[in-house]
Design an enzyme around this catalytic site. Structure first.
Site, PDB file in Angstrom:
ATOM      1  N   HIS A   1    -116.828  30.613  20.509  1.00 19.02           N
ATOM      2  CA  HIS A   1    -118.285  30.466  20.459  1.00 19.02           C
ATOM      3  C   HIS A   1    -118.809  30.992  19.145  1.00 19.02           C
ATOM      4  O   HIS A   1    -118.178  31.810  18.470  1.00 19.02           O
ATOM      5  CB  HIS A   1    -118.945  31.210  21.627  1.00 19.02           C
ATOM      6  CG  HIS A   1    -118.984  32.711  21.461  1.00 19.02           C
ATOM      7  ND1 HIS A   1    -120.070  33.373  20.946  1.00 19.02           N
ATOM      8  CD2 HIS A   1    -118.067  33.672  21.742  1.00 19.02           C
ATOM      9  CE1 HIS A   1    -119.829  34.674  20.921  1.00 19.02           C
ATOM     10  NE2 HIS A   1    -118.610  34.885  21.411  1.00 19.02           N
ATOM     11  N   CYS A   2    -119.978  30.455  18.756  1.00 18.18           N
ATOM     12  CA  CYS A   2    -120.701  31.001  17.610  1.00 18.18           C
ATOM     13  C   CYS A   2    -121.982  31.621  18.154  1.00 18.18           C
ATOM     14  O   CYS A   2    -122.046  31.981  19.330  1.00 18.18           O
ATOM     15  CB  CYS A   2    -120.966  29.925  16.560  1.00 18.18           C
ATOM     16  SG  CYS A   2    -122.022  28.599  17.124  1.00 18.18           S
ATOM     17  N   ILE A   3    -123.007  31.710  17.358  1.00 12.44           N
ATOM     18  CA  ILE A   3    -124.199  32.434  17.786  1.00 12.44           C
ATOM     19  C   ILE A   3    -125.022  31.667  18.812  1.00 12.44           C
ATOM     20  O   ILE A   3    -125.785  32.247  19.573  1.00 12.44           O
ATOM     21  CB  ILE A   3    -125.086  32.793  16.553  1.00 12.44           C
ATOM     22  CG1 ILE A   3    -126.126  33.846  16.916  1.00 12.44           C
ATOM     23  CG2 ILE A   3    -125.748  31.540  16.004  1.00 12.44           C
ATOM     24  CD1 ILE A   3    -125.546  35.181  17.227  1.00 12.44           C
TER      25      ILE A   3
ATOM     26  N   ARG B   1    -123.640  28.332  20.402  1.00 15.08           N
ATOM     27  CA  ARG B   1    -122.959  27.263  21.137  1.00 15.08           C
ATOM     28  C   ARG B   1    -121.507  27.579  21.455  1.00 15.08           C
ATOM     29  O   ARG B   1    -120.843  28.327  20.739  1.00 15.08           O
ATOM     30  CB  ARG B   1    -123.064  25.955  20.339  1.00 15.08           C
ATOM     31  CG  ARG B   1    -122.458  26.000  18.966  1.00 15.08           C
ATOM     32  CD  ARG B   1    -122.962  24.864  18.083  1.00 15.08           C
ATOM     33  NE  ARG B   1    -124.248  25.160  17.499  1.00 15.08           N
ATOM     34  CZ  ARG B   1    -124.907  24.341  16.679  1.00 15.08           C
ATOM     35  NH1 ARG B   1    -124.406  23.182  16.382  1.00 15.08           N
ATOM     36  NH2 ARG B   1    -126.078  24.687  16.187  1.00 15.08           N
TER      37      ARG B   1
END
Length: 640
Positions: free
Chosen positions: A25-27, A29
């Site tokens: 995951h990123c910030i 999604r």
């Protein structure tokens, strides 16, 4: 855990645990790599209450959640039994990069994206120069014309040098080696040999590959081609050059590696390119150009209907990258290209459809998003309008496809053709002007754009069902639990966390942020690599790679700052955090330092969204586009 049911639903609708190769995951999604994307229920996922949207890019299946994605990710890992932040499939761990199509798209975009801006700019200059001659403003024998032509034509003549750099960089080699290879290919002394005398002999006489030989290399015949303005030869040469360079880098001692590796690489790859790679690649590029023109000639109207109508669909899935190099190759090998000319009407159709939405909608947010999207569309930038308005409303997007298809068919009917690689939107029009001046093909392009625009506007205005579906635009992700409730928020002033230039959020190259789905705010193009606290409050989210941060202010505003586009892929490289999640911060306190040059060198856009994720609790006022210093007023929030 709060998000366990959501995690179960997401896993089920991406095709089940057995379909997941990896998830990180990123910030904002979840980024899945799926074994078979066709097994995913995309529409079901999009309609979930806690899912903003779904995006597919670069072999990743991205489920956009919002700034509480870390909690959802933990639930997904727990429910699916996945390895946290790691591959769950040996094939993925070995570096598998997706399908052949994904790898091809990634390769093409990596090679051409860095130069598309200046390529389009040069083409526009050439196009406007032709326009000025056609309307009598300039004489094509005058100095002004010659200098403008040099400005516009210089890049195309030396295009192999730029592609040598980008191709070597994409393939993992030394970019300057690629440039030197290309310089040898366009070396004037070699290019001038065929016009200086008779050939020594002829190879492949009587075939389509008949080639006179003017020079030999240690007795081996060299077929001299014209490599200026070429595309395929240098890309193929760069691919093999990287293999050669890596081989010598392994066997040559470190003490002399700096100069012997490039020396031996050049001594092998350049003769090899002149003798084998160059001629074969040139013939291939010529055949490719002739094949696309022949296919177009079979039925320009059908070709226009198909390409015009489906161009936005191609853009959505990244498939347009397969057509762009074909068009560029046509320009260099044929001197013209009909492919990109057939998509001329699509951006005008989109702008007109959004104009109809703007007039009819009762949604304040859509009223705000529409004008910049209309302007962007007219100038050929379709992403803000497509992702932010047309796609969520569905019907306008369908009407744009229909209108663009009809516009494309008209372009085929009129025989509109591009003669240079120009811009998009209105800036593409001058590229249609032939050397003889404005003719029916140019007038036909204007007619096609007008017809597509009028049709898209009328269909959307009367049948767009705009106000019934405008909730699709305003839906936002569920917000994380905090100690603040709706009644706790107060008026707030958000100051700029960066020094740089403020940009409209709808204009940035990230659909989730541009659509406003992740929050309302602005974007900043930073001019200094320091991020300061825009409010006093608590760090509620700090991504491990330090490229993004979430802060809940003392007054209840939830601020999300994402440094750059897709910079999660840097895995923390070039970022240094001075705080940790859970820390108390004061306004103007330094939060993160980042190496702007390093990030740009690695090919990433530094545009930084600054958004209020709980924007529904405020009336938001942002400053207009302008240069700004850190701690200058950026956003004003008035509690509802």
């Amino acid at each position: 855990m709060k998000y366990n049911q959501l995690a179960k639903d997401i896993i089920a609708n991406v095709g089940g645990r057995e379909n997941v190769k990896s998830v990180v995951h990123c910030i904002t999604r979840l980024r899945f790599k799926l074994k078979d994307e066709s097994k995913a229920n995309t529409e079901v996922l999009k309609n979930m209450d806690d899912v903003v949207t779904v995006m597919k890019s670069g072999g990743q299946y991205q489920v956009v959640i919002g700034n509480h994605v870390p909690d959802v990710y933990k639930a997904v890992v727990e429910e699916g039994g996945f390895q946290s932040e790691k591959s769950v499939d040996p094939e993925d761990a070995d570096g598998e990069k997706g399908s052949v199509l994904n790898r091809f798209i990634d390769m093409i975009s990596g090679i051409f994206t860095p130069i598309l801006g200046v390529l389009a700019a040069s083409g526009m200059i050439k196009g406007f120069n032709a326009l000025f001659v056609a309307i009598g403003w300039l004489d094509n024998t005058g100095g002004t014309y010659q200098i403008l032509n040099a400005i516009g034509d210089g890049l195309f003549y030396f295009l192999p040098i730029l592609l040598g750099y980008t191709a070597m960089k994409k393939f993992g080699g030394t970019p300057f080696l690629g440039m030197v290879i290309a310089m040898a290919l366009v070396y004037p002394a070699l290019e001038g040999i065929p016009s200086a005398g008779d050939p020594l002999y002829t190879l492949f006489a009587g075939t389509v590959f008949e080639s006179p030989v003017y020079i030999e290399f240690f007795g081996i015949p060299v077929i001299l081609m014209t490599y200026s303005m070429s595309v395929i030869p240098i890309i193929v040469s760069a691919f093999f050059a990287v293999k050669i360079e890596k081989f010598f880098a392994k066997v040559i001692p470190s003490v002399v590696k700096m100069f012997l590796v490039p020396m031996f690489t050049l001594l092998i790859i350049i003769p090899l390119t002149f003798i084998i790679i160059g001629p074969i690649a040139t013939w291939a590029s010529q055949l490719l150009g002739q094949a696309t023109v022949a296919a177009y000639s079979l039925s320009p109207v059908i070709a226009g209907f198909f390409l015009g109508g489906f161009w936005l669909v191609f853009v959505m899935f990244g498939l347009h990258w397969g057509l762009v190099p074909i068009a560029i190759n046509n320009f260099t090998s044929q001197g013209y290209d009909p492919v990109l000319a057939l998509i001329f009407a699509h951006s005008f159709a989109l702008a007109a459809a959004i104009a109809a939405v703007w007039i009819r909608t009762k949604n304040p947010k859509m009223k705000t998003l529409s004008p910049p999207a209309i302007i962007s569309g007219i100038f050929g930038v379709t992403e803000p309008g497509m992702y932010g308005i047309a796609l969520p409303l569905k019907r306008p997007f369908i009407f744009v496809i229909i209108s663009s298809a009809i516009g494309g068919a008209l372009l085929g009917l009129f025989g509109t053709t591009g003669y240079v690689m120009g811009g998009l939107g209105v800036f593409q029009l001058p590229s249609f002007i032939p050397s003889e001046g404005i003719d029916i093909t140019v007038i036909g392009a204007i007619i096609a754009a007008l017809v597509a625009s009028i049709l898209a506007f009328v269909l959307t205005f009367f049948f767009g069902d705009i106000n019934k579906n405008d909730t699709a635009i305003t839906e936002t992700p569920a917000e994380p639990d905090t100690d603040k409730t709706k009644n706790d928020v107060k008026n707030e002033v958000i100051v700029s966390p960066l020094k740089g230039k403020v940009k409209n959020l709808a204009d940035i190259n990230d659909t989730a942020f541009a659509s406003g789905a992740l929050g309302q705010g602005v974007a900043i193009e930073p001019s200094e690599g320091k991020l300061f606290a825009p409010v006093s409050g608590t760090v509620t989210a700090l991504f491990p790679t330090h490229h993004a941060i979430g802060i809940t202010s003392d007054e209840g505003a939830e601020v999300l700052i994402h440094i750059g586009m897709d910079t999660v892929q840097l895995d923390g490289k070039h970022f240094k955090a001075h705080i940790a999640q859970g820390d108390r911060v004061e306004r103007n306190q330094i939060l993160i330092e980042f190496d702007m040059n390093g990030i740009k060198k690695d090919g990433f856009d530094l545009t930084t969204p600054v958004v209020i994720t709980n924007h529904s609790q405020f009336e938001i006022t942002t400053i207009n586009e302008q240069e700004i210093k850190s701690q200058d007023l950026l956003i004003e929030l008035k509690a509802k």
